[in-house]
Design a protein around this motif. Structure first.
Motif, PDB file in Angstrom:
ATOM      1  N   UNK A  82       0.661  -1.136   0.069  1.00 55.21           N
ATOM      2  CA  UNK A  82      -0.177  -0.066  -0.050  1.00 55.21           C
ATOM      3  C   UNK A  82       0.880   1.324  -0.160  1.00 55.21           C
ATOM      4  N   UNK A  83       1.995   0.879   0.564  1.00 52.77           N
ATOM      5  CA  UNK A  83       2.788   2.529   0.588  1.00 52.77           C
ATOM      6  C   UNK A  83       3.894   2.609  -0.174  1.00 52.77           C
ATOM      7  N   UNK A  84       4.648   1.444  -0.333  1.00 53.60           N
ATOM      8  CA  UNK A  84       5.756   1.530  -1.138  1.00 53.60           C
ATOM      9  C   UNK A  84       5.468   0.912  -2.523  1.00 53.60           C
ATOM     10  N   UNK A  85       4.317   0.503  -2.988  1.00 49.65           N
ATOM     11  CA  UNK A  85       3.809   0.048  -4.155  1.00 49.65           C
ATOM     12  C   UNK A  85       4.758  -1.300  -4.489  1.00 49.65           C
ATOM     13  N   UNK A  86       5.007  -2.176  -3.652  1.00 51.86           N
ATOM     14  CA  UNK A  86       6.123  -3.044  -3.900  1.00 51.86           C
ATOM     15  C   UNK A  86       5.337  -4.435  -3.382  1.00 51.86           C
ATOM     16  N   UNK A  87       5.294  -5.589  -4.282  1.00 51.92           N
ATOM     17  CA  UNK A  87       4.816  -6.916  -4.049  1.00 51.92           C
ATOM     18  C   UNK A  87       5.745  -7.809  -3.163  1.00 51.92           C
ATOM     19  N   UNK A  88       5.804  -7.825  -2.085  1.00 54.64           N
ATOM     20  CA  UNK A  88       6.991  -8.388  -1.123  1.00 54.64           C
ATOM     21  C   UNK A  88       6.196  -9.574  -0.368  1.00 54.64           C
ATOM     22  N   UNK A  89       6.705 -10.778  -0.342  1.00 53.43           N
ATOM     23  CA  UNK A  89       6.081 -11.893   0.392  1.00 53.43           C
ATOM     24  C   UNK A  89       6.659 -11.596   1.943  1.00 53.43           C
ATOM     25  N   UNK A  90       5.771 -11.945   2.759  1.00 49.87           N
ATOM     26  CA  UNK A  90       6.077 -12.061   4.219  1.00 49.87           C
ATOM     27  C   UNK A  90       6.855 -13.219   4.501  1.00 49.87           C
ATOM     28  N   UNK A  91       7.993 -13.456   5.383  1.00 48.82           N
ATOM     29  CA  UNK A  91       8.447 -14.861   5.376  1.00 48.82           C
ATOM     30  C   UNK A  91       8.203 -15.161   6.838  1.00 48.82           C
ATOM     31  N   UNK A  92       7.939 -16.391   6.971  1.00 47.10           N
ATOM     32  CA  UNK A  92       7.506 -16.856   8.245  1.00 47.10           C
ATOM     33  C   UNK A  92       8.839 -17.018   9.382  1.00 47.10           C
ATOM     34  N   UNK A  93       8.534 -16.416  10.495  1.00 49.40           N
ATOM     35  CA  UNK A  93       9.569 -16.617  11.622  1.00 49.40           C
ATOM     36  C   UNK A  93       9.275 -17.839  12.322  1.00 49.40           C
ATOM     37  N   UNK A  94      10.236 -17.859  13.428  1.00 54.67           N
ATOM     38  CA  UNK A  94       9.996 -19.031  14.384  1.00 54.67           C
ATOM     39  C   UNK A  94       9.395 -18.390  15.756  1.00 54.67           C
ATOM     40  N   UNK A  95       9.004 -17.131  15.531  1.00 50.32           N
ATOM     41  CA  UNK A  95       8.458 -16.485  16.930  1.00 50.32           C
ATOM     42  C   UNK A  95       6.791 -16.574  16.731  1.00 50.32           C
ATOM     43  N   UNK A  96       6.314 -16.959  18.006  1.00 52.64           N
ATOM     44  CA  UNK A  96       4.768 -16.914  18.216  1.00 52.64           C
ATOM     45  C   UNK A  96       4.599 -15.920  19.079  1.00 52.64           C
ATOM     46  N   UNK A  97       3.360 -14.960  18.861  1.00 52.73           N
ATOM     47  CA  UNK A  97       2.927 -13.935  19.686  1.00 52.73           C
ATOM     48  C   UNK A  97       1.556 -14.331  19.892  1.00 52.73           C
ATOM     49  N   UNK A  98       0.847 -14.252  21.108  1.00 52.55           N
ATOM     50  CA  UNK A  98      -0.733 -14.073  21.282  1.00 52.55           C
ATOM     51  C   UNK A  98      -1.115 -15.545  20.586  1.00 52.55           C
ATOM     52  N   UNK A  99      -0.320 -16.510  20.337  1.00 54.99           N
ATOM     53  CA  UNK A  99      -0.786 -17.892  19.856  1.00 54.99           C
ATOM     54  C   UNK A  99      -0.731 -17.851  18.325  1.00 54.99           C
ATOM     55  N   UNK A 100      -0.227 -16.854  17.619  1.00 60.04           N
ATOM     56  CA  UNK A 100      -0.249 -16.648  16.349  1.00 60.04           C
ATOM     57  C   UNK A 100       1.211 -16.454  15.885  1.00 60.04           C
ATOM     58  N   UNK A 101       1.522 -17.160  14.876  1.00 58.28           N
ATOM     59  CA  UNK A 101       2.862 -16.908  14.018  1.00 58.28           C
ATOM     60  C   UNK A 101       3.078 -15.750  13.697  1.00 58.28           C
ATOM     61  N   UNK A 102       4.392 -15.274  13.829  1.00 55.22           N
ATOM     62  CA  UNK A 102       5.031 -13.802  13.267  1.00 55.22           C
ATOM     63  C   UNK A 102       5.553 -14.016  11.962  1.00 55.22           C
ATOM     64  N   UNK A 103       5.074 -13.311  10.997  1.00 54.03           N
ATOM     65  CA  UNK A 103       5.716 -13.141   9.724  1.00 54.03           C
ATOM     66  C   UNK A 103       6.319 -11.697   9.490  1.00 54.03           C
ATOM     67  N   UNK A 104       7.673 -11.796   8.892  1.00 55.98           N
ATOM     68  CA  UNK A 104       8.561 -10.581   8.870  1.00 55.98           C
ATOM     69  C   UNK A 104       8.595 -10.095   7.291  1.00 55.98           C
ATOM     70  N   UNK A 105       8.538  -9.005   7.234  1.00 57.89           N
ATOM     71  CA  UNK A 105       8.788  -8.416   5.646  1.00 57.89           C
ATOM     72  C   UNK A 105      10.257  -8.069   5.424  1.00 57.89           C
ATOM     73  N   UNK A 106      10.816  -8.736   4.498  1.00 58.87           N
ATOM     74  CA  UNK A 106      12.507  -8.616   4.314  1.00 58.87           C
ATOM     75  C   UNK A 106      12.835  -7.137   3.890  1.00 58.87           C
TER      76      UNK A 106
END
Ligand SMILES: [Zn+2]
Length: 117
Positions: A82-106
């Motif tokens: 929405x802001x950068x107009x870039x199609x970037x996949x999120x990458x799955x991390x090993x972190x869990x927060x509030x019972x949900x998997x954390x995903x990070x944008x490279x």
């Protein structure tokens, strides 16, 4: 014949005439033409990259605050889309927060809680 070849040919002709000042000026001009040609090529490459990104973004669908391509369960970064107009996949991390998997944008380094394993 390219503009660079024309400038080189002109420089050679002027060299034969023997006017040192004119020759110096045409060599300077040749250098400026080479620089402009390089800049133009870089801008064309950037434009192609932007067109590719724009085409990729048009194919994305927004679902539950994330963006997806059909037949692809990995989310795209909503900030980058929405802001950068870039199609970037999120990458799955090993972190869990509030019972949900954390995903990070490279790209923007933002982390998101996402329900998928
Ligand atoms: Zn991002």
């Amino acid at each position: 014949m390219s503009i660079i070849s024309n400038a080189k040919e002109l420089a050679e002709l002027i060299k034969k005439v023997g006017d040192i000042e004119l020759y110096r000026r045409i060599v300077e001009l040749e250098g400026e033409i080479i620089e402009l040609t390089r800049n133009n090529r870089e801008l064309e490459e950037q434009l192609q990259k932007i067109k590719k990104q724009s085409n990729a973004i048009e194919k994305l669908t927004r679902k539950n605050s994330f963006y997806f391509l059909d037949n692809d369960n990995d989310p795209y970064c909503p900030y980058c889309v929405e802001v950068e107009q870039l199609a970037v996949h999120l990458h799955k991390t090993t972190k869990i927060s509030g019972g949900r998997r954390m995903w990070a944008c490279p790209s923007c380094k933002t982390e998101f809680a996402y329900w998928s394993e």
